[in-house]
Design an enzyme around this catalytic site. Structure first.
Site, PDB file in Angstrom:
ATOM      1  N   GLN A 136      -4.063  -3.561  12.683  1.00 53.95           N
ATOM      2  CA  GLN A 136      -5.470  -3.429  12.318  1.00 53.95           C
ATOM      3  C   GLN A 136      -6.003  -4.742  11.757  1.00 53.95           C
ATOM      4  OE1 GLN A 136      -5.095  -0.129   9.531  1.00 53.95           O
ATOM      5  NE2 GLN A 136      -5.207  -1.476   7.777  1.00 53.95           N
ATOM      6  N   GLU A 164     -10.467   8.766  13.817  1.00 54.62           N
ATOM      7  CA  GLU A 164     -10.689   7.809  12.727  1.00 54.62           C
ATOM      8  C   GLU A 164     -10.502   6.384  13.229  1.00 54.62           C
ATOM      9  OE1 GLU A 164      -8.403   6.218   8.790  1.00 54.62           O
ATOM     10  OE2 GLU A 164      -8.353   8.404   9.108  1.00 54.62           O
ATOM     11  N   ASP A 180     -14.138   7.251   5.314  1.00 54.72           N
ATOM     12  CA  ASP A 180     -13.592   6.969   6.646  1.00 54.72           C
ATOM     13  C   ASP A 180     -14.722   6.930   7.674  1.00 54.72           C
ATOM     14  OD1 ASP A 180     -11.032   6.964   5.652  1.00 54.72           O
ATOM     15  OD2 ASP A 180     -10.525   8.970   6.360  1.00 54.72           O
ATOM     16  N   ARG A 182       5.318   2.073  10.197  1.00 51.11           N
ATOM     17  CA  ARG A 182       5.268   3.301   9.395  1.00 51.11           C
ATOM     18  C   ARG A 182       6.271   4.292   9.976  1.00 51.11           C
ATOM     19  NH1 ARG A 182      -1.314   3.813   8.365  1.00 51.11           N
ATOM     20  NH2 ARG A 182      -1.536   1.769   7.332  1.00 51.11           N
ATOM     21  N   ASP A 193       0.844  -1.184   0.000  1.00 49.12           N
ATOM     22  CA  ASP A 193       0.000   0.000   0.000  1.00 49.12           C
ATOM     23  C   ASP A 193       0.884   1.241   0.000  1.00 49.12           C
ATOM     24  OD1 ASP A 193      -1.817   1.991   0.451  1.00 49.12           O
ATOM     25  OD2 ASP A 193      -2.534   1.226   2.362  1.00 49.12           O
ATOM     26  N   SER A 202     -10.641   3.175   7.594  1.00 50.79           N
ATOM     27  CA  SER A 202     -10.631   3.667   6.228  1.00 50.79           C
ATOM     28  C   SER A 202     -11.045   2.505   5.337  1.00 50.79           C
ATOM     29  CB  SER A 202      -9.235   4.168   5.844  1.00 50.79           C
ATOM     30  OG  SER A 202      -9.201   4.556   4.494  1.00 50.79           O
TER      31      SER A 202
END
Length: 345
Positions: A126, A259, A246, A111, A57, A262
Site C-alpha cells: 500500500q 475497502e 475507512d 500478514r 502497527d 483506512s
C-alpha cells in the site's frame, strides 16, 4: 474455500500482459496524483523494525508479526511491519515536515494471520502516507476534506484507466458519501458490521465510514483499531466519537463492499492516554514511540494507507487480488480460481 467468491460468467477483461501494463500505469499515475493532492514527498521505508519499540502497527491487537533474530545484534528480534502507521509519524519529526505537508512511501508487509480470500493476501502493499496538521485542523471537517481529495485522485485514475483500455467502463460515483458507524448501526440494527457496509455501499457507491475502533451503542465495535495511532475517542462536530474511518466502495464484480483505504487523524497526548486505558494497554506508555508522543516530540498528524493491489484490482475489474499480485495461495483455492476464470499469478 467457503469464503471464495466466484462471480458467475466472470472473464478477465485484460490478458496477463495488459494487466501488468495496467498495474504500472495505475501505480505511477495515482501516486503522482496523491502526492500532489496532499503535498507529500516520497521517502524510503523499512520492511522491518526492531521488536519492543512500539513502532510496528498492532492492527487489531491479535495478529502475529513475522519475526526473525539479527545475528549482529546479539539475536535481537526484528518484526516485519504490518503497516507504517507509527513509523511515519516519527519520520515527520525527523524530516521536520511543516503543517499541511507530509510524506508517502511504498509499504510492503507480510500478514501471516490473514484469512485468505478474494481481497486478502499474505502480502500487503500500500501507499502509506502521513501529513502534519495543526491543532485547529484536528476536526471532522478537515478529515472529510482530505477524504474528498483522495477520492478525486481515485476518480482521475479510473478515468485514465478507462481511456487506456476501452473495454473497461467506469463505475465509481462522482461523490463520496459520509456516515458515522453509529448512524450506520441505527440504519441497520439487525445486520452485522460487514452487512451494514454492504448495504450503505450498494446505496451510495462510495462511502467513508467514520468512527472505527470504539464501542457503539450496542456495546460492540464496528471494527477493531489499535489504540495508539488513529483517534477514535475524540468527539467530533457531528456529536459522535472518532476522527478516523475507512474509504469503501461498492464493487459490482464481487457484489460486495470493498475497502480501499483506512485513515484518520492521529492520536494526540490526551486521546492516546484515553485509548490505552480503554484497551488495557497502559504499559505501552513506556515504549519508545509512545514516550516520544507523550513528551511532545512528535507533530500532530493525519495519515493512512491506500491498498496498491486493491486499487489495481478494482480499476482493472479483477475478481481476485491474486490476479494482480504474486503471493502464496492454498492449492485448493488456486484450482477453484482457475476453474472460475480467474487464474492467480
Amino acid at each position: 474455500m467457503s469464503k471464495l467468491i466466484k462471480p458467475a460468467g466472470y472473464k478477465a477483461l485484460l490478458d496477463m500482459k495488459q494487466t501488468e501494463q495496467g498495474i504500472k500505469l495505475i501505480k505511477e499515475f495515482f501516486q503522482q496524483n496523491i502526492s500532489t493532492e496532499l503535498r507529500l514527498r516520497r521517502v524510503t521505508a523499512p520492511l522491518f523494525v526492531l521488536q519492543g519499540l512500539g513502532i510496528n502497527d498492532d492492527l487489531n491487537g491479535v495478529e502475529r508479526a513475522v519475526t526473525f533474530p539479527i545475528k549482529d545484534l546479539g539475536d535481537q528480534k526484528a518484526e516485519v511491519v504490518h503497516s507504517l502507521a507509527k513509523w511515519k509519524r516519527l519520520s515527520l519529526a525527523e524530516y521536520e515536515i511543516e503543517p499541511d505537508y507530509g510524506i508517502y512511501t511504498d509499504m510492503n508487509a507480510i500478514r501471516a494471520d490473514e484469512e485468505l480470500d478474494n481481497l486478502h493476501s499474505l502480502y500487503v502493499d500500500q501507499w502509506d502516507w502521513e501529513a502534519v496538521v495543526t491543532k485547529e485542523e484536528r476536526t471532522l471537517s478537515y478529515l472529510k476534506e482530505v477524504v474528498r481529495r483522495i477520492y478525486s485522485a481515485l476518480l482521475r485514475t479510473e478515468y485514465l484507466t478507462c481511456e487506456t483500455y476501452s473495454q473497461i467502463k467506469p463505475f465509481l460515483p462522482r461523490e463520496i458519501h459520509f456516515i458515522h458507524s453509529e448512524e450506520l448501526l441505527q440504519m441497520y440494527p439487525n445486520l452485522s458490521p460487514k452487512e451494514r457496509e454492504d448495504e450503505i455501499c450498494k446505496k451510495y457507491g462510495a462511502v467513508f465510514v467514520i468512527g472505527i475502533g470504539g464501542k457503539l451503542s450496542n456495546g460492540e465495535k464496528h471494527d477493531g483499531r489499535a489504540p495508539d495511532y488513529d483517534d477514535w475517542t475524540t468527539p467530533n462536530e457531528d456529536g459522535y466519537l472518532g476522527l478516523n474511518g475507512d474509504i469503501l466502495i461498492w464493487y459490482p464484480i464481487l457484489e460486495r463492499s470493498f475497502e480501499l483505504s483506512s485513515m484518520g487523524i492521529r492520536v494526540d497526548k490526551e486521546s492516546l492516554l484515553r485509548q490505552l486505558e480503554l484497551e488495557g494497554k497502559t504499559e505501552r506508555k513506556e515504549l519508545y514511540f509512545h514516550k516520544s508522543l507523550l513528551e511532545g516530540k512528535l507533530p500532530l498528524s493525519i495519515g493512512g494507507g491506500i491498498g496498491q493491489s486493491r486499487l489495481c484490482m478494482v480499476l482493472l475489474h479483477k475478481a481476485h487480488i491474486g490476479e494482480i499480485q504474486a503471493s502464496i495461495w492454498p492449492e485448493e483455492m488456486r484450482k477453484e480460481c482457475e476453474e472460475a476464470g480467474m487464474p492467480l499469478i
